[in-house]
Design a protein around this motif. Sequence first.
Motif, PDB file in Angstrom:
ATOM      1  N   GLY A 108       0.796  -1.217   0.000  1.00  0.00           N
ATOM      2  CA  GLY A 108       0.000   0.000   0.000  1.00  0.00           C
ATOM      3  C   GLY A 108       0.831   1.270   0.000  1.00  0.00           C
ATOM      4  N   GLU A 109       2.156   1.123  -0.073  1.00  0.00           N
ATOM      5  CA  GLU A 109       3.027   2.287  -0.156  1.00  0.00           C
ATOM      6  C   GLU A 109       3.335   2.601  -1.608  1.00  0.00           C
ATOM      7  OE1 GLU A 109       5.844   2.117   3.663  1.00  0.00           O
ATOM      8  OE2 GLU A 109       5.963   0.319   2.435  1.00  0.00           O
ATOM      9  N   PHE A 110       3.907   3.775  -1.861  1.00  0.00           N
ATOM     10  CA  PHE A 110       4.290   4.168  -3.211  1.00  0.00           C
ATOM     11  C   PHE A 110       5.789   4.454  -3.233  1.00  0.00           C
ATOM     12  CE2 PHE A 110      -0.186   4.519  -3.528  1.00  0.00           C
ATOM     13  CZ  PHE A 110      -0.512   4.464  -4.879  1.00  0.00           C
ATOM     14  N   VAL A 111       6.505   3.775  -4.119  1.00  0.00           N
ATOM     15  CA  VAL A 111       7.952   3.923  -4.196  1.00  0.00           C
ATOM     16  C   VAL A 111       8.324   4.815  -5.378  1.00  0.00           C
ATOM     17  CG1 VAL A 111       8.430   1.723  -3.085  1.00  0.00           C
ATOM     18  CG2 VAL A 111       8.189   1.814  -5.568  1.00  0.00           C
ATOM     19  N   ILE A 112       9.492   5.458  -5.238  1.00  0.00           N
ATOM     20  CA  ILE A 112      10.006   6.372  -6.248  1.00  0.00           C
ATOM     21  C   ILE A 112      11.459   6.010  -6.519  1.00  0.00           C
ATOM     22  CG2 ILE A 112      10.583   8.799  -6.720  1.00  0.00           C
ATOM     23  CD1 ILE A 112       8.228   9.586  -4.953  1.00  0.00           C
ATOM     24  N   GLU A 115      13.029  16.440  -2.298  1.00  0.00           N
ATOM     25  CA  GLU A 115      13.867  16.009  -1.182  1.00  0.00           C
ATOM     26  C   GLU A 115      13.123  16.098   0.143  1.00  0.00           C
ATOM     27  OE1 GLU A 115      16.789  14.668  -1.048  1.00  0.00           O
ATOM     28  OE2 GLU A 115      17.376  14.800  -3.162  1.00  0.00           O
ATOM     29  N   GLN A 116      12.078  16.929   0.162  1.00  0.00           N
ATOM     30  CA  GLN A 116      11.313  17.130   1.389  1.00  0.00           C
ATOM     31  C   GLN A 116      10.078  16.243   1.464  1.00  0.00           C
ATOM     32  OE1 GLN A 116      10.789  21.333   0.849  1.00  0.00           O
ATOM     33  NE2 GLN A 116      12.675  21.869   1.931  1.00  0.00           N
ATOM     34  N   TYR A 117       9.441  15.929   0.337  1.00  0.00           N
ATOM     35  CA  TYR A 117       8.236  15.094   0.403  1.00  0.00           C
ATOM     36  C   TYR A 117       8.497  13.618   0.103  1.00  0.00           C
ATOM     37  CZ  TYR A 117       7.694  15.743  -4.753  1.00  0.00           C
ATOM     38  OH  TYR A 117       7.870  15.766  -6.117  1.00  0.00           O
ATOM     39  N   VAL A 118       9.734  13.262  -0.209  1.00  0.00           N
ATOM     40  CA  VAL A 118      10.095  11.862  -0.405  1.00  0.00           C
ATOM     41  C   VAL A 118      10.826  11.370   0.839  1.00  0.00           C
ATOM     42  CG1 VAL A 118      11.522  10.249  -1.722  1.00  0.00           C
ATOM     43  CG2 VAL A 118      10.193  12.004  -2.910  1.00  0.00           C
ATOM     44  N   TRP A 155      -7.693  17.299   3.964  1.00  0.00           N
ATOM     45  CA  TRP A 155      -6.300  16.896   3.832  1.00  0.00           C
ATOM     46  C   TRP A 155      -5.688  16.848   5.231  1.00  0.00           C
ATOM     47  CZ3 TRP A 155      -3.171  16.390  -0.788  1.00  0.00           C
ATOM     48  CH2 TRP A 155      -3.910  16.503  -1.984  1.00  0.00           C
ATOM     49  N   ILE A 156      -4.655  16.020   5.396  1.00  0.00           N
ATOM     50  CA  ILE A 156      -3.929  15.936   6.655  1.00  0.00           C
ATOM     51  C   ILE A 156      -2.484  16.366   6.399  1.00  0.00           C
ATOM     52  CG2 ILE A 156      -3.278  14.492   8.623  1.00  0.00           C
ATOM     53  CD1 ILE A 156      -6.277  14.696   8.186  1.00  0.00           C
ATOM     54  N   LEU A 157      -2.049  17.424   7.056  1.00  0.00           N
ATOM     55  CA  LEU A 157      -0.665  17.889   6.932  1.00  0.00           C
ATOM     56  C   LEU A 157       0.106  17.377   8.140  1.00  0.00           C
ATOM     57  CD1 LEU A 157      -1.218  21.544   5.625  1.00  0.00           C
ATOM     58  CD2 LEU A 157      -0.994  19.399   4.330  1.00  0.00           C
ATOM     59  N   GLY A 158       0.798  16.247   7.934  1.00  0.00           N
ATOM     60  CA  GLY A 158       1.549  15.616   9.013  1.00  0.00           C
ATOM     61  C   GLY A 158       3.000  16.045   9.015  1.00  0.00           C
ATOM     62  N   ASP A 159       3.863  15.177   9.558  1.00  0.00           N
ATOM     63  CA  ASP A 159       5.254  15.560   9.806  1.00  0.00           C
ATOM     64  C   ASP A 159       6.048  15.831   8.534  1.00  0.00           C
ATOM     65  OD1 ASP A 159       4.620  15.259  12.430  1.00  0.00           O
ATOM     66  OD2 ASP A 159       5.610  13.320  12.686  1.00  0.00           O
ATOM     67  N   VAL A 160       5.684  15.216   7.402  1.00  0.00           N
ATOM     68  CA  VAL A 160       6.369  15.526   6.150  1.00  0.00           C
ATOM     69  C   VAL A 160       6.273  17.025   5.862  1.00  0.00           C
ATOM     70  CG1 VAL A 160       6.248  15.229   3.639  1.00  0.00           C
ATOM     71  CG2 VAL A 160       6.128  13.234   5.135  1.00  0.00           C
TER      72      VAL A 160
END
Length: 405
Positions: A314-318, A343-346, A374-379
């Motif tokens: 269920g994750e998305f890889v880059i 670099e900040q959202y990955v 929307w949820i703005l979490g620690d990222v």
Amino acid sequence: MLRLLLLLLSTWTGSAMVRVALMRVPSIRSQLRTQGLLEDFLKDHRPDMFNRRYAQCFPPGTPSLRLRRSSEKIYNFMDAQYYGEISVGTPPQNFSVIFDTGSADLWVPSSYCVSQACAFHRRFKAFESKTFHHDGRSFGIHYGSGHLLGVMGRDTVKIGDMTILNQQFGESVYEPGSAFVTAKFDGVLGLAYQSLAEILGNPVFDNMLAQKIVDQPVFSFYLSRRTRTSNPQGELLLGGIDEAMYNGSINWLPVSAKRYWQVEMDSVVVQGGSSFCPIGCHAIIDTGTSLIGGPTRDVLRLQQLIGATPTNNGEFVIDCTRLSSLPRITFILGGKEYTLTSEQYVRKEPFGISDLCFSGFQAFDIISPEGPMWILGDVFLTEYYSIFDRGLDRIGLAQARHPIE
């Protein structure tokens, strides 16, 4: 003017601020992956994303997701990374807790807990506390991995040099699943509004306000970036704002609903022109969630735009080699742009001799009276110093001041 100043001073007589150092550790998800246990864990527990965490956003009439008086408070605990120390009881018994703006309750493990997870964490011994008062009621919190069950009580809670008297809290007697075994934190301390509380009585910060033990009705968060050399790794300041932790001015946003720390968001824009919630939507500022979440339709499209591909977990890889070519993502709040680079959202996680790169976005759907959420979490919050003002019911955001990496 002098009389007005004296009147304002007389209405708030707080006496202190306290700094709580926050530790950053590899997430539970990362630890399970390193141990080769993540896939089996997710198959066994089948988490239901963010739906249970934000059950109270659903309109009246929606089938309840609760166990008695409970709904999930920290669904994304598998990614929770920042925690700090508190104590409960007299003499004090120490615990590490997630300071969570997405929930309003305090709970720690009980000495009577029967779960394997409790054997790996510090447990509260009520019979050793001179100031403990038994409540008699039970509570339950539903997580993707099962139900956490406990009983309620009241006792003295200390955070740094601050002492909160007769604080209502929960003692967990059953904690589900292997995820809690792996967790570095013992419990959770919620900092959301009282209307979100499942344990009856005032949440911790409400009691701090009622007992007037903070300088201002404000608390603020600084969360470090990925580097392990950051000092501090994170910090919660109760009772004020630390100007040394941010650059530039503070952008203040009014709270749009006093449950979570919820604000209106103008839009989300991807470099190159694609945009989401173009006519506005709502965002929850949540220190208890590591990722950035949004409506499934929008986030799946966003994953495509940044070249992220789904995994069985269920994750998305880059592809880590493509980070420099990925677009910037901008969240517009109160007319101000908050931009994240790739670099900040990955999220980079070490795996063997190399790194794995994961998208910091996750899909979920909340049907609320206010529309898409929307949820703005620690990222997001890693890049922006966040200030939570209960006196004026507003949130402040400013560019976090990080050491040069």
